[in-house]
Design an enzyme around this catalytic site. Structure first.
Site, PDB file in Angstrom:
ATOM      1  N   ARG A  24       1.057   0.655  -0.736  1.00  0.00           N
ATOM      2  CA  ARG A  24       2.198  -0.026  -0.135  1.00  0.00           C
ATOM      3  C   ARG A  24       3.520   0.480  -0.673  1.00  0.00           C
ATOM      4  NH1 ARG A  24       3.190  -6.289  -1.181  1.00  0.00           N
ATOM      5  NH2 ARG A  24       4.534  -5.460  -2.796  1.00  0.00           N
ATOM      6  N   CYS A  79       7.655  -1.021  -0.534  1.00  0.00           N
ATOM      7  CA  CYS A  79       8.512  -2.131  -0.140  1.00  0.00           C
ATOM      8  C   CYS A  79       9.952  -1.716  -0.360  1.00  0.00           C
ATOM      9  CB  CYS A  79       8.184  -3.382  -0.958  1.00  0.00           C
ATOM     10  SG  CYS A  79       9.197  -4.806  -0.507  1.00  0.00           S
TER      11      CYS A  79
END
Length: 129
Positions: free
Chosen positions: A106, A108
């Site tokens: 991931r 962000c």
């Protein structure tokens, strides 16, 4: 060049902008960015950032399912866009509930603004092999 197939489903929001909900290229599925939009009404869902995060992930899962995958279980990479990095921990909590023990890779990032002035958007890559 790899053959590609656009993926479209009523289970995720659609609009008249020039992009596919997802595109399958071989065993890889690229899911477009989704905000916390209800696919039936086309409106952002009410609720806090955790409710909104859950809706975003449900939208992504619907596209993966339509492509022949197994929802979030097949997601290998997610990019999270937040308009307020102060929401980071609450988004993590809701995100973790959806992915469990083996979450995907991931990224962000904080952005200045998202369509419809929502607070969170995510795109994803899934492996359907």
């Amino acid at each position: 060049m790899t053959d590609t197939d656009p993926i479209e489903t009523d289970g995720a929001p659609s609009n008249d902008n020039p992009y596919s909900q997802g595109v399958r290229a071989g065993d890889t599925l690229y899911v477009s960015g989704y905000g916390p939009v209800d696919p039936e009404t086309g409106d952002p869902v009410a609720g806090d950032i955790q409710v909104q995060t859950k809706r975003v992930l449900e939208n992504i899962a619907a596209v993966v399912d339509e492509a022949g995958g197994d929802g979030l279980d097949d997601v290998v990479k997610v990019t999270v866009y937040l308009t307020e990095l102060d929401d980071y921990e609450r988004v993590n909590a809701a995100y973790g509930e959806q992915f469990g023990e083996e979450p995907p890779a991931r990224v962000c990032v904080e952005v200045s603004r998202l369509p419809e002035d929502v607070r969170v958007e995510m795109d994803a890559t899934a492996y359907l092999g």
